[in-house]
Design an enzyme around this catalytic site. Structure first.
Site, PDB file in Angstrom:
ATOM      1  N   GLU A   1      91.518  22.180  47.051  1.00  0.00           N
ATOM      2  CA  GLU A   1      91.573  20.960  47.876  1.00  0.00           C
ATOM      3  C   GLU A   1      92.878  20.182  47.714  1.00  0.00           C
ATOM      4  O   GLU A   1      92.876  19.027  47.301  1.00  0.00           O
ATOM      5  CB  GLU A   1      90.354  20.077  47.585  1.00  0.00           C
ATOM      6  CG  GLU A   1      89.082  20.807  47.947  1.00  0.00           C
ATOM      7  CD  GLU A   1      87.822  19.977  47.874  1.00  0.00           C
ATOM      8  OE1 GLU A   1      86.971  20.111  48.751  1.00  0.00           O
ATOM      9  OE2 GLU A   1      87.691  19.204  46.911  1.00  0.00           O
TER      10      GLU A   1
ATOM     11  N   GLU B   1      82.969  28.243  47.735  1.00  0.00           N
ATOM     12  CA  GLU B   1      81.851  27.353  47.408  1.00  0.00           C
ATOM     13  C   GLU B   1      80.845  27.459  48.543  1.00  0.00           C
ATOM     14  O   GLU B   1      81.222  27.443  49.711  1.00  0.00           O
ATOM     15  CB  GLU B   1      82.321  25.899  47.286  1.00  0.00           C
ATOM     16  CG  GLU B   1      83.272  25.672  46.140  1.00  0.00           C
ATOM     17  CD  GLU B   1      83.814  24.238  46.071  1.00  0.00           C
ATOM     18  OE1 GLU B   1      83.138  23.310  46.540  1.00  0.00           O
ATOM     19  OE2 GLU B   1      84.927  24.084  45.542  1.00  0.00           O
TER      20      GLU B   1
HETATM   21  C1  GAL Z   1      84.019  20.714  47.283  1.00  0.00           C
HETATM   22  C2  GAL Z   1      84.926  20.622  46.088  1.00  0.00           C
HETATM   23  C3  GAL Z   1      84.175  20.559  44.799  1.00  0.00           C
HETATM   24  C4  GAL Z   1      83.061  19.557  44.907  1.00  0.00           C
HETATM   25  C5  GAL Z   1      82.153  19.934  46.019  1.00  0.00           C
HETATM   26  C6  GAL Z   1      81.061  18.936  46.267  1.00  0.00           C
HETATM   27  O1  GAL Z   1      84.622  20.198  48.404  1.00  0.00           O
HETATM   28  O2  GAL Z   1      85.810  21.679  46.053  1.00  0.00           O
HETATM   29  O3  GAL Z   1      85.060  20.204  43.802  1.00  0.00           O
HETATM   30  O4  GAL Z   1      83.599  18.316  45.161  1.00  0.00           O
HETATM   31  O5  GAL Z   1      82.860  19.967  47.213  1.00  0.00           O
HETATM   32  O6  GAL Z   1      80.243  18.769  45.199  1.00  0.00           O
HETATM   33 MG    MG Z   2      87.681  17.619  45.570  1.00  0.00          MG
END
Ligand code: GAL
Ligand code: MG
Length: 970
Positions: A429, A499
């Protein structure tokens, strides 16, 4: 006191990534070091410019001062920075910890090179020895080493001062979604080597059995010195061609001492996450007389990683990546984690079917990679770069160019020899800019053996050929979008979500649907669930301070002990903060598994029962590399009438991907209703991550669908209702009424559903009795539930039948209430009914879109264990698809409920309103009786706190819902 560094102000100078810091390498000195962990003299200054005083307290190293009773508590922010300054600036109020201790340098180190290693410091480390400035380092999650040879004397005492500045230009690229801490969070070591030593060792080991070991000695190798290596006792060959080429190139031989060793291992046992075969490599640097000046040990795994077309291949196989994002985390010590804790994390992941870890969002503790090599995990190793709040400004800012390349290259230099590391990640990010491409360029030249990934490098879509990512690694992409991409004909890269399936609170709906699509769609290879940990910090309620190291043993089964609670954002009085968003893991802060892990275990099952053919069930091997010989199994047959039969099972010999039909292990008994066949698969012997007999998966097929229809004869009694039309029953202290609402889950809150429900007035509809009609043994009660957004007509017909009461209900939902939480009945029982026994999926919690991992059978649990204590109280404890249940006291009295069709139920000590009103568990007062929900329909959980909501199929439709149940007294 930072006086010697004050003129430089390195905390606001992104160009200064380090000074005096040694290059990173893969030679591990932990075994030969003096450990300087323990209590250090400590004082916390208000800013790096403040002078240290004579007033010392103490602080434990490794550890965060934010968790050690200082006045600088932890703070949680997600995207936003904790301060408003723009990069590279930081607030004037900038907590600065000064750590100091005396070190006795061993006398036998005379003439040797002496090195100080600080495992990790957040976020700027300034090093002084006996008052002399020695070095500077940034990057909170990598070790920094400093050569002290000219600064200390063997046999003498030296005073080491480590000043750690909390906020810096580097904080702007360490804006990960986690607690902010300050301190020295990994061990501090002092070690000595020969002045001429192994500066680095680079191992390349291929699945073919080819081994190449490049050894570096910094400085020219004097005449007669040489390097040898052996692999499990087998001497490696010197690469004479390499030696000759170097000898011819004077510049090289003058500048560096280099040697290359080679071997070809016949019949090599290849490394994979399923078969983590490791060989022991020892590299030695010899003096001309043959004595050893330096030694470096490595564990070698022979394996290939490559991308062919749109597939990521491990040893030629397209493997599924069943991953999780893991932070270094501990509820008492923050980012300081012990070897045992890391091992416990990985053992647990192994037991629940995970085979991959993304080290979100920084290089983890070095021991984590040793464990991943050993236990078998594919690792995406991620550099410590996240500039979330100022992503756009920083990605192309040349002042941060060094930092990007430095962080990525140091990670690669440290971790390059781990077979577990299959992909380098440039960070998280941080938008996308030239700084990323510079880092990617460095990696591609230095380590051509692994792919590089960066989520942000897909500005023009997942097929974007940008240099910074070989993998399409989006976050939280909906299933349909992934499938559409794979089917579009435009896919150029493997699609592995970095993710997905956000585990905040009661979540991870549709995980099984996700995996059904992944397994069915070429081009899709899996992803990494967000995330492993709920980062709750154990907090004393009395003074609001973190419990710290003294809190050991004060929690259990996910629940913080008396006088304590799991703190999330805001609980330390921090401003700003991002609340419970920090609690989004598949385990509680004490590593207790959440129900989703059982779901995952089944989705990842290495053995499946595919279907039922005439001959019997079909068993399939769903692994990539091994047979089933490490497993053993047992058949179970569950019949609706209460019987469970077992029989020994023999697993067929199957190579990966193969299937075999096996005979049905039981004569299916006549009668008994619905019948389910389960294969209980266990480890056949002790594995490093599980003792023999550990359940690996519980695949299941239904053998007979017909439920037993119970038509109970009408009894010669009447059913009693009160003046409000509410059922009167000796075991109920609150009669069954209509329920349309649940205590909002985190997904409901952040996805906007909870607000809508509140607007609609779903949480507190006004019940108005319309009519009560009696006809023989039946009473019909018609009521209206008046919400702000519409009126729901609810009808109940109670009929006295033999042995109980039949309840038939219907509810008419107007078009305006087109997405409610549930439609069903809720009632409350007298106290003392503390055991729930049921037939249906279980024993763990399940919901309509998260029930693939709960086998249908007979289950029993104390009521208090049904409830899942998600950090922020919310709907929990549900059981999906229940056919019948009893709720009983120890003397076996109580009530029994038979459901007209499989239904979502829950039995807890809390009303939905109790849960919704509490922010933490210590605020909840359990009721003596049980609150029982029987739902005709219950909304799926989805993952809307960050990512897609549940699928339309799991929403509660408008129109008329009908359901029926029989209530009996035991
Ligand atoms: C993503 C990010 C993580 C965490 C997650 C939400 O956007 O990469 O670090 O923030 O969302 O829990
Ligand atoms: Mg973040």
């Amino acid at each position: 006191m930072t006086a010697p560094f004050a003129w430089l102000r390195p905390w606001e100078a992104p160009e200064v990534t380090s000074w005096g810091r040694l290059p990173m390498c893969a030679v591990d000195r932990r075994h030969q070091a003096v450990c300087l962990d323990g209590e250090w003299r400590f004082q916390l200054l208000p800013s790096p410019e403040a002078a240290a005083t004579d007033e010392w307290g103490s602080s434990y190293v490794p550890g965060a001062w934010t968790l050690q009773d200082t006045d600088d508590p932890p703070q949680y922010t997600n995207v936003q920075m904790p301060f408003p300054e723009f990069p590279p600036h930081v607030p004037a109020a900038n907590p600065t910890g000064v750590y100091e201790r005396a070190v006795d340098v061993p006398g036998e180190w005379a003439g040797r090179r002496i090195v100080l290693q600080v495992g990790a410091a957040e976020s700027v480390l300034l090093v002084q020895v006996d008052g002399r400035p020695v070095g500077i380092s940034k990057d909170s999650h990598l070790a920094a080493e400093f050569d002290l040879t000219d600064v200390v004397r063997a046999g003498a005492r030296a005073v080491v001062r480590l000043t750690v500045v909390k906020w810096s230009d580097a904080s702007h690229i360490e804006d990960q979604d986690q607690w902010w801490h300050g301190g020295i969070t990994r061990s501090v070591l002092l070690y000595a080597t020969d002045p001429l030593h192994l500066a680095d060792v680079t191992v390349q080991a291929r699945r073919s059995g080819e081994l190449r070991v490049d050894c570096q000695v910094r400085g020219p190798l004097p005449e007669g010195w040489y390097v040898t290596g052996d692999l499990d006792g087998q001497l490696l060959a010197q690469d004479t061609e390499f030696d000759r080429a170097n000898a011819e190139d004077e510049r090289v031989s003058e500048f560096l001492g280099e040697a290359r060793l080679l071997a070809r291992v016949p019949d090599v046992r290849a490394w994979t996450a399923e078969t983590p075969e490791l060989y022991g490599l020892t590299v030695r640097l010899h003096r001309p007389d043959g004595t050893v000046a330096d030694t470096s040990y490595h564990r070698v795994g022979f394996r290939d990683v490559e991308i062919v077309g749109r597939d990521l291949l491990i040893n030629g196989e397209r493997v599924f990546i069943r991953g999780v994002n893991r932070h270094d985390f501990h509820p008492l010590t923050g980012r300081t984690v012990s070897y045992d804790d890391m091992r416990a994390d990985l053992v647990l992941l192994k037991r629940f079917g995970f085979n991959a870890i993304r080290t979100a969002h920084y290089p983890n503790d070095p021991a984590l990679y040793d464990l991943a090599d050993e236990l078998g995990f594919y690792v995406v190793d991620e550099a410590d770069i996240e500039s979330h709040d100022h992503a756009h400004e920083i990605a192309d800012d040349p002042r941060y160019l060094n930092a990007f390349v430095d962080r990525v290259s140091r990670m690669v230099l440290r971790d390059k020899n781990h077979p577990s590391v299959i992909i380098w990640s440039l960070g998280n990010e941080s938008d996308y800019g030239a700084n990323h491409d510079a880092a990617a360029g460095w990696v591609r030249r230095h380590d051509p053996t692994r792919p590089v990934q960066y989520e942000g490098a897909a500005k023009r879509g997942w097929a974007d050929p940008e240099v910074a990512s070989d993998i399409a690694c989006p976050m939280y992409a909906p299933i349909e979008e992934c499938v559409a991409h794979a089917l579009s004909g435009k896919q150029t890269k493997p699609l592995i979500q970095c993710e997905y399936s956000h585990a905040m609170g009661n979540s991870n709906g549709t995980l099984a649907d996700h995996w059904a699509a992944i397994e069915a769609t070429p081009g899709l290879q899996g992803g990494f669930i967000w995330e492993f940990w709920d980062h709750g910090i154990l907090q004393r309620v009395s003074d609001g301070r973190p419990a710290g190291r003294a809190g050991a043993g004060l929690y259990e089964r996910g629940v913080a002990g008396p006088g304590h609670r799991w703190a999330y954002g805001g609980d330390f009085g921090e401003v700003p903060h991002d609340g419970a968003f920090i609690a989004d893991g598949v385990v509680f802060p004490d590593r207790t598994p959440k129900p989703v892990l059982y779901e995952h275990r089944e989705i990842a099952a290495p053995v499946r029962l595919e279907c039922l053919r005439h001959e019997g069930p079909v068993i399939a091997n769903h692994q990539h590399f091994r047979g089933l010989d490490w497993l053993t199994a047992e058949w179970q047959l569950s019949l609706a009438d209460g019987r469970t039969l077992t029989a020994p099972a023999e697993l067929p010999e199957l190579r990966p991907g193969e299937t075999a039909a096996v005979p049905l292990p039981f004569e299916l008994p006549e009668g008994g209703g619905e019948a389910w066949l389960t294969l209980k698969v266990m480890t056949a012997r002790d594995e490093p991550w599980a003792p023999r007999g550990t359940v690996v998966c519980l695949p299941q097929v239904r053998l007979r669908a017909t439920p037993v229809q119970r038509t109970l004869p009408v009894a010669d009694r009447t059913v009693e209702v009160d003046a409000d039309g509410l059922l009167v029953h000796p075991l109920l202290i609150a009669a069954p009424t209509l329920s349309l609402w649940r205590a909002p889950t985190d997904n409901d809150e952040l996805g906007g559903m909870a607000d809508r429900w509140r607007e609609w007035g779903l949480d507190a509809p006004v019940r108005k009795l319309v009519a009560v009609r009696r006809a023989g043994a039946s009473v019909g009660v018609l009521a209206e539930y008046v919400c702000d957004a519409g009126v729901v007509r609810h009808e109940q017909v109670f009929t006295a039948v033999e042995g109980g009461i039949r309840v038939e209900e219907s509810a008419q939902l107007p078009e305006t209430l087109n997405d409610v939480a549930r439609v069903g009945s809720v009632f409350e029982t007298v106290a003392g009914l503390n055991l729930l026994e049921w037939f249906g999926p279980g024993p763990w919690e399940s919901y309509p879109d998260r029930s693939a991992g709960a086998p249908v059978g007979h289950h029993a649990l104390p009521v208090d264990e049904l409830f899942t204590p998600y950090l922020r109280p919310q709907e929990s404890g549900g059981r999906h698809g229940v056919r019948h249940f009893t709720l009983s006291a120890p003397d076996a009295t109580g009530l029994a409920v038979e459901l007209g069709r499989p239904s979502q139920i829950s039995v807890t000590r809390y009303r939905a309103a109790d849960l919704a009103a509490a922010a933490h568990h210590d605020e909840l007062v359990p009721r003596a009786g049980c609150v029982v929900h029987i739902d005709a329909a219950h909304r799926g959980l989805g993952t809307a706190s960050c990512g897609p909501d549940t699928s339309p199929a799991y929403l509660v439709p408008t129109g008329t819902h009908r359901w029926g149940w029989i209530l009996r007294v035991l």
